[in-house]
Design a protein around this motif. Structure first.
Motif, short mmCIF file in Angstrom:
data_model
loop_
_atom_site.label_atom_id
_atom_site.label_comp_id
_atom_site.label_asym_id
_atom_site.label_seq_id
_atom_site.Cartn_x
_atom_site.Cartn_y
_atom_site.Cartn_z
N VAL A 183 13.38 76.15 53.95
CA VAL A 183 13.11 76.23 52.48
C VAL A 183 11.62 76.17 52.12
O VAL A 183 11.07 76.71 51.14
N ALA A 184 10.83 75.48 53.06
CA ALA A 184 9.35 75.65 52.68
C ALA A 184 8.80 77.10 52.62
O ALA A 184 8.04 77.32 51.90
N VAL A 185 9.11 77.91 53.64
CA VAL A 185 8.67 79.18 53.72
C VAL A 185 9.14 80.08 52.60
O VAL A 185 8.41 80.65 51.89
N LEU A 186 10.34 79.81 52.20
CA LEU A 186 10.74 80.73 51.13
C LEU A 186 10.08 80.14 49.63
O LEU A 186 10.14 81.15 48.75
N LEU A 187 10.09 79.03 49.69
CA LEU A 187 9.39 78.37 48.38
C LEU A 187 8.00 79.00 48.04
O LEU A 187 7.48 79.37 47.36
N ILE A 188 7.15 79.12 49.51
CA ILE A 188 6.02 79.58 49.44
C ILE A 188 5.83 80.91 49.02
O ILE A 188 5.24 81.56 48.23
#
Length: 725
Positions: A183-188
């Protein structure tokens, strides 16, 4: 929604919302129990099933508290030497000391001499109290001082129970860690900001943690058992749905920031505009999940209750906590692409964006709340919409044909995994079962029990022995006028062949008539067969109810009877195509011979509910744009303004469900793969081209029976469209 929008966006009330949330969450976490998830409990058959009746009656027998650990020795197929056999005898003596029936612990050697087997009777209560400790003690005793090359493996009920428990050991942490990272990678990547992603992730993370506690507290009052697999699906769903709703809200908030100098006003408009779509889509998911409470299998009811609660918590945090947190943090949260409204925005002239584009509009349109929208140069989604608009028939035929090709994979569709197919990798229990299949009878480690009226016990044994697939039938204990008959089948435990033999046993006993017809067939193989039957019943009952709920919500939300039919048809096509594609993938690439019992129902539930989510996001915006620009132009503008954010949300949700594959349990891997494929199809094909093509083909009839009240802005058919991330 207006009251909520004012509350979460106010200068002081936003801080009050965050403070109140912190207090409420702290109190709930302090007061609610953390829960003690079991490793992988049975699905929970209804009391009416024959296997459940046998299980209940067995409590009255002397061996009610008995289970068995089965140890197998092998050299990988080579014949055992005299030294090997001596070592097995020594190990059997050590194992007998741990058994409730030491005299029964005697080695058996296969006819080809390649394997030896020992069955160790144990106390079921002692095993349940410490499965891991019991399994370790048995393995240590069986492996002590073995000659080089000779291996001991634990299987049977104790072995499989321990391996399943090990499969979920630390599962919550691993699943949560991988989910958070994805989730963190895709949000970034989506937000193109090293800062913005932190707020949605923290908000959704707190929602997930709180949902777990609430579910644990309500499980007992609701009469359900929440196991590790359900907890894993719950976390994936809360993170997936929560971040989807966050993406939609942040996108609309950023769009408003480009034309409104006051961020509080921008958030107020964003919540009023996006809030109904978020509430409707989340409500659809929650109500669809709640239909599982109608299921026969208690595992399905537990999943429905847990995930419905989780989605409600996710909606609450997305509509209350996230807007307040974004407003409090200010525009700088979007750094380095900080959206700012130029001084000319208010009167409809150019509004500069900070991501390298310029929003230009000769006359900014006004939405239902009075918000002006800047007009950037035509982008990818507008060009795509125009292209579909020019040839809607061809696009629709091509999309349907593509989905039809994927549906061909359903030719290999089958349900029901044998015991050895339910875990990924090669744990001890699976390896040992394969040795038993090759060197002994495949059904040696299974348990099939017939409870016969004592007066007709001999006749029952005669009938049972005459059924194809039965290796032996041995009468044993008696209690309450019933005699226990232990039956050994030829088939591998919980396989299709074992299920067929169980059904043949029941048919033969029933057809014989008299007291013999009162005999009941139970045990592990019968339980697995009854679970498949109950799962099929649940799918047939719940699927139509889910479709009815989705239709009703879409009809009310869109004020149309035609739109819900077309949207539901598109979602069903997506489900069939994803199930077909996944079946082909499982059969030809991953080596899964069939789907696990409840996989089809879970996949249908998630794909229909979540697939409708994206259609709600698109069509509610199209309904809004239709009032100003008409149906066809409104759909182009809706696709242009929502295309980026919905695609980002779909990719994120697909990736989050794929995370279920980190657990070595085939059922969860299959659910993750099917939902991942389905969400990508829905996001990239159905919602992107098929639904717009259907709207272009049907025109105003798409919204029948509602009528449009025109409020077309001047030059609306030629202005460039609003875009959002």
């Amino acid at each position: 929604m207006r009251v909520l929008a004012r509350l979460v966006s106010g200068h002081r009330t936003a801080w009050a919302v965050l403070g109140g949330t912190l207090v409420v969450v702290a109190l709930l976490l302090a007061l609610l129990p953390s829960g003690d998830d079991e490793a992988f409990p049975p699905s929970g058959l209804p009391d009416s099933s024959e296997a459940a009746q046998v299980t209940a009656l067995l409590d009255e027998f002397p061996s009610a508290d008995a289970t068995v650990g089965i140890l197998v020795w092998s050299r990988g197929g080579a014949e055992l030497s005299s030294a090997d056999l001596a070592a097995v005898d020594t190990a059997a003596s050590a194992l007998a000391e741990q058994s409730t029936t030491p005299q029964a612990v005697r080695p058996q050697v296969s006819d080809d001499g390649s394997a030896a087997l020992v069955a160790v009777p144990l106390s079921a209560a002692d095993v349940e109290a410490d499965v891991s400790g019991t399994a370790t003690s048995l393995r240590d005793a069986a492996s002590a001082a073995l000659p080089d090359g000779l291996r001991a493996y634990l299987t049977g009920p104790v072995g499989f129970q321990d391996d399943v428990a090990n499969a979920f050991a630390g599962a919550d942490f691993r699943l949560l860690l991988v989910t958070v990272l994805v989730v963190a990678v895709l949000l970034i990547v989506t937000y193109r900001s090293p800062v913005l992603w932190i707020v949605p992730l923290v908000v959704v993370g707190v929602a997930d943690f709180l949902a777990g506690r609430v579910v644990a507290a309500l499980a007992e009052p609701l009469g359900v058992t929440v196991d590790a697999s359900i907890s894993g699906i719950l976390s994936v769903l809360v993170f997936g749905a929560g971040t989807n709703y966050a993406l939609l809200l942040v996108a609309r908030y950023r769009e408003e920031l480009l034309v409104r100098p006051d961020r509080h006003e921008a958030m107020r408009t964003a919540v009023r505009s996006a809030g109904p779509a978020i509430a409707a889509s989340g409500g659809t998911v929650a109500l669809s999940l709640a239909t599982l409470l109608l299921a026969e299998l208690s595992g399905n009811r537990a999943l429905g209750a847990a995930c419905a609660i989780g989605v409600v918590v996710a909606i609450a945090f997305a509509l209350v906590v996230l807007p307040a947190a974004l407003v409090v943090c200010g525009r700088g949260l979007f750094w380095p692409f900080v959206p700012r409204a130029s001084s000319a925005s208010a009167d409809g002239s150019a509004a500069a964006s900070t991501d390298g584009t310029v929003d230009v509009s000769a006359a900014a349109s006004t939405d239902g709340e009075g918000a002006g929208h800047a007009r950037p140069r035509p982008g990818f989604w507008e060009r795509l919409g125009r292209g579909v608009q020019r040839r809607p028939g061809r696009v629709a035929v091509a999309a349907v044909a593509g989905l039809g090709v994927l549906c061909l994979g359903l030719g290999g569709y089958a349900v029901g995994l044998s015991q050895t197919d339910q875990l990924l990798g090669d744990p001890d229990s699976v390896t040992a079962q394969r040795i038993v299949d090759d060197s002994f009878s495949a059904g040696l480690t299974s348990q099939t029990i017939v409870l016969a009226p004592t007066a007709a016990a001999d006749d029952v044994v005669r009938v049972v022995e005459g059924v194809d697939g039965v290796s032996s039938a041995t009468p044993g204990e008696q209690a309450d006028g019933l005699t226990r008959v232990d039956v050994q089948l030829d088939a591998e435990p919980e396989s299709d062949e074992a299920s067929a033999t169980v059904q043949a046993l029941r048919d033969a006993l029933h057809d014989d008539g008299g007291a013999v017809a009162d005999a009941l067939v139970g045990g592990t193989d019968a339980t697995a067969y009854d679970e498949r039957t109950a799962a099929s019943h649940d799918l047939g009952l719940i699927a139509p109810v889910i479709l009815a709920i989705v239709f009703a919500i879409l009809a009310v939300l869109l004020r149309s009877l035609v739109a819900p039919v077309l949207l539901i048809a598109s979602v069903l096509a997506t489900f069939a195509a994803s199930l077909g594609a996944a079946t082909w993938l499982f059969t030809h690439l991953l080596g899964f011979p069939a789907l696990d019992t409840s996989v089809t129902l879970y996949a249908f539930l998630f794909l229909v509910a979540l697939g409708v989510d994206y259609n709600i996001f698109l069509t509610t915006r199209a309904k809004e744009e239709r009032l100003r620009h008409g149906t066809r132009e409104g759909m182009v503008r809706a696709l242009s303004s929502t295309g980026g954010v919905i695609t980002s949300a779909g990719v994120l949700l697909a990736a989050v469900f794929a995370v279920l594959g980190v657990l070595p349990v085939v059922a969860l891997t299959q659910v993750g793969v099917i939902v991942c494929i389905g969400v990508l199809l829905d996001t990239l094909v159905v919602r992107t081209v098929l639904v717009p093509a259907l709207v272009f083909l049907t025109g105003e009839a798409f919204w029948w029976p509602s009528r449009r009240r025109p409020s077309r802005a001047p030059g609306s058919t030629s202005e460039p469209l609003t875009t959002s991330i």
